[in-house]
Design an enzyme around this catalytic site. Structure first.
Site, PDB file in Angstrom:
ATOM      1  N   HIS A  83       0.973  -1.096  -0.103  1.00 46.76           N
ATOM      2  CA  HIS A  83      -0.093   0.116   0.049  1.00 46.76           C
ATOM      3  C   HIS A  83       0.847   1.284   0.040  1.00 46.76           C
ATOM      4  O   HIS A  83       0.591   2.314  -0.643  1.00 46.76           O
ATOM      5  CB  HIS A  83      -0.864   0.065   1.274  1.00 46.76           C
ATOM      6  N   GLU A 136       0.665   8.339  -3.642  1.00 50.20           N
ATOM      7  CA  GLU A 136       1.631   7.857  -2.647  1.00 50.20           C
ATOM      8  C   GLU A 136       2.978   8.741  -2.572  1.00 50.20           C
ATOM      9  O   GLU A 136       3.394   8.882  -1.471  1.00 50.20           O
ATOM     10  CB  GLU A 136       1.940   6.572  -2.932  1.00 50.20           C
ATOM     11  N   HIS A 140       3.302  10.854   0.454  1.00 49.66           N
ATOM     12  CA  HIS A 140       4.333  10.150   1.587  1.00 49.66           C
ATOM     13  C   HIS A 140       5.809  10.404   1.191  1.00 49.66           C
ATOM     14  O   HIS A 140       6.519  10.576   1.935  1.00 49.66           O
ATOM     15  CB  HIS A 140       3.971   8.713   1.795  1.00 49.66           C
TER      16      HIS A 140
END
Length: 299
Positions: A83, A136, A140
């Site tokens: 993930h 993502e 992040h």
């Protein structure tokens, strides 16, 4: 002496006064906003959370959110997929979107795209692979970019590929006798991961609002900034509960209900949550759950 007449204020003066008021107010608000933003946008962090998810459970969760939601073929994978890698400050959520001057460039991961499609692919059908990876990276990866090990998208995503091979949950759970299509106590799953890696993981479940069944969905392990495995103790997640049940060897961190067995579902296609099953199927499932619960309670 005649009474003083009120001084007339010209329209021009009123306009100038209003303009000055707006200017000063905006300046003060902007300064206040910058102060608050600087205080809130603390991009420091303590650990990497490496999150792997079980595709069938992610698909079930996505289908349950809204009628008509569908999943990609990745939901049929028989192995755990990535993930994300999330730099996280202990005791809080985030940071996130740390550096928007580092936009996502698909060309940066072109050479590893096939591997990403294998181990880090989107499951929810509304998100194409590039959109998923873009999210993502920007949320992040731009925070991980503060580390020399992650100067560009390639290093960030390639690390996910490496960790997915090195910390293969499919193998870990299988070796512990935990296989899809069965029901377990969350402590059994947690202990299997803890025994394999020697550090406290964090387990996430999805609970269907209609059937109330609980499914194991994500397993998270944590790393220091120098890529050493560490306990996930202290990470905070946006969930309805955060149970910390003590057992020998350390704390059991999970957002799964401690009083409910969790299902490790078979791969898709799988009956969407809330789907009415034939009475005989429901009876058989209830019997299996009862046997599992009795077995666990007497072991």
């Amino acid at each position: 002496m005649p009474p003083m007449q009120p001084r007339k204020i010209s329209p021009t003066t009123v306009i100038i006064a209003i303009t000055l008021f707006i200017f000063v107010s905006c300046s003060l608000m902007n300064s206040f906003y910058k102060i608050i933003t600087n205080r809130l946008n603390d991009n420091s962090w303590d650990v990497y959370i490496f999150t792997q998810n079980w595709p069938a459970s992610v698909c079930l969760s996505w289908e349950e959110k809204q009628k008509g939601n569908a999943c990609f073929g990745a939901a049929n994978k028989t192995s755990w997929t990535v993930h994300g890698i999330w730099p996280t400050k202990l005791g809080t959520i985030g940071p996130s979107f740390c550096n928007m001057s580092l936009p996502f460039y698909p060309e940066g991961i072109y050479s590893i795209k096939d591997e990403l499609n294998e181990v880090w692919s989107p499951i929810e059908k509304h998100r194409k692979s590039n959109v998923f990876w873009k999210h993502e990276w920007e949320k992040h990866g731009t925070c991980a970019d503060t580390m020399p090990m992650y100067p560009f998208e390639y290093s960030y995503f390639n690390q996910g590929i490496k960790w997915s091979r090195q910390y293969n949950l499919t193998t870990v759970l299988s070796n512990a006798g935990i296989n899809p299509g069965k029901i377990y106590n969350v402590s059994t799953v947690w202990s299997a991961v803890k025994d394999a890696y020697g550090k406290n993981p964090h387990i996430v479940c999805f609970t269907d609002t209609a059937s109330k069944s609980s499914y194991i969905m994500e397993i998270r392990i944590c790393f220091s900034k120098t890529f050493e495995l560490v306990d996930c103790d202290g990470i905070k997640l946006q969930t309805r509960w955060d149970h910390r049940r003590k057992q020998s060897g350390g704390g059991n961190f999970t957002d799964c209900s401690p009083n409910q067995l969790v299902e490790y579902p078979l791969t898709s296609p799988f009956p969407p949550p809330g789907t009415v099953q034939p009475p005989e199927d429901v009876f058989i499932l209830d019997v299996l759950k009862a046997i599992q619960l009795l077995s666990w309670a007497t072991s």
